[in-house]
Write an enzyme that holds these catalytic residues in place. Structure first.
Site, PDB file in Angstrom:
ATOM      1  N   CYS A  39      -9.579  10.708   4.649  1.00 19.78           N
ATOM      2  CA  CYS A  39      -9.619   9.270   4.393  1.00 19.78           C
ATOM      3  C   CYS A  39     -10.548   8.588   5.390  1.00 19.78           C
ATOM      4  O   CYS A  39     -10.526   8.900   6.577  1.00 19.78           O
ATOM      5  CB  CYS A  39      -8.207   8.693   4.534  1.00 19.78           C
ATOM      6  SG  CYS A  39      -8.142   6.898   4.367  1.00 19.78           S
ATOM      7  N   CYS A  49      -7.803   7.929  -2.933  1.00 20.75           N
ATOM      8  CA  CYS A  49      -8.479   6.960  -3.803  1.00 20.75           C
ATOM      9  C   CYS A  49      -9.756   7.553  -4.403  1.00 20.75           C
ATOM     10  O   CYS A  49     -10.361   6.948  -5.274  1.00 20.75           O
ATOM     11  CB  CYS A  49      -8.812   5.676  -3.047  1.00 20.75           C
ATOM     12  SG  CYS A  49     -10.165   5.816  -1.856  1.00 20.75           S
ATOM     13  N   LYS A  66       0.854  -1.184   0.000  1.00 21.54           N
ATOM     14  CA  LYS A  66       0.000   0.000   0.000  1.00 21.54           C
ATOM     15  C   LYS A  66       0.888   1.231   0.000  1.00 21.54           C
ATOM     16  O   LYS A  66       1.815   1.321   0.796  1.00 21.54           O
ATOM     17  CB  LYS A  66      -0.915  -0.001   1.215  1.00 21.54           C
ATOM     18  CG  LYS A  66      -1.833   1.201   1.287  1.00 21.54           C
ATOM     19  CD  LYS A  66      -2.899   1.102   2.380  1.00 21.54           C
ATOM     20  CE  LYS A  66      -2.352   0.852   3.731  1.00 21.54           C
ATOM     21  NZ  LYS A  66      -3.367   0.888   4.791  1.00 21.54           N
ATOM     22  N   HIS A 119     -10.176   2.974   0.579  1.00 24.64           N
ATOM     23  CA  HIS A 119      -9.155   2.425  -0.317  1.00 24.64           C
ATOM     24  C   HIS A 119      -8.955   0.920  -0.106  1.00 24.64           C
ATOM     25  O   HIS A 119      -8.535   0.227  -1.025  1.00 24.64           O
ATOM     26  CB  HIS A 119      -7.820   3.171  -0.138  1.00 24.64           C
ATOM     27  CG  HIS A 119      -7.281   3.101   1.253  1.00 24.64           C
ATOM     28  ND1 HIS A 119      -7.614   4.028   2.216  1.00 24.64           N
ATOM     29  CD2 HIS A 119      -6.457   2.203   1.846  1.00 24.64           C
ATOM     30  CE1 HIS A 119      -7.002   3.719   3.345  1.00 24.64           C
ATOM     31  NE2 HIS A 119      -6.301   2.611   3.152  1.00 24.64           N
TER      32      HIS A 119
END
Length: 94
Positions: free
Chosen positions: A71, A62, A42, A75
């Site tokens: 976030c 993402c 990642k 993702h």
């Protein structure tokens, strides 16, 4: 909803993210990260800043977070569905 194949939501493969009355159109044909650090599980980059209210803030890269620009971990599903390795941008307090 995360998918790499066309479906009702992403039939045109266009995602519209709305934040503070602004819309950002993102065109995607599956993986978001075509060639950056593909050898890593990642991709997570960290930036240090001195003027932050919190010790760390994670920003979405993402384009699938329901809390965009922050976030929310969306993702993870995207990476599993697409074989991608995109992760958040972490901004840490100095």
């Amino acid at each position: 909803m995360t998918t790499c194949a066309p479906n009702r939501v992403f039939a045109a493969r266009v995602a519209v993210v709305q934040h503070q009355r602004k819309s950002v159109v993102v065109y995607s044909n599956g993986a978001i990260n075509p060639d950056i650090k593909k050898d890593e599980a990642k991709v997570v980059d960290t930036v240090v800043a001195s003027e932050l209210a919190k010790p760390m803030v994670a920003y979405c890269r993402c384009w699938r977070s329901s809390t965009f620009p922050l976030c929310n971990g969306a993702h993870v599903k995207h990476n599993e569905a697409c074989g991608d390795n995109v992760g958040p941008l972490l901004v840490k307090k100095e």
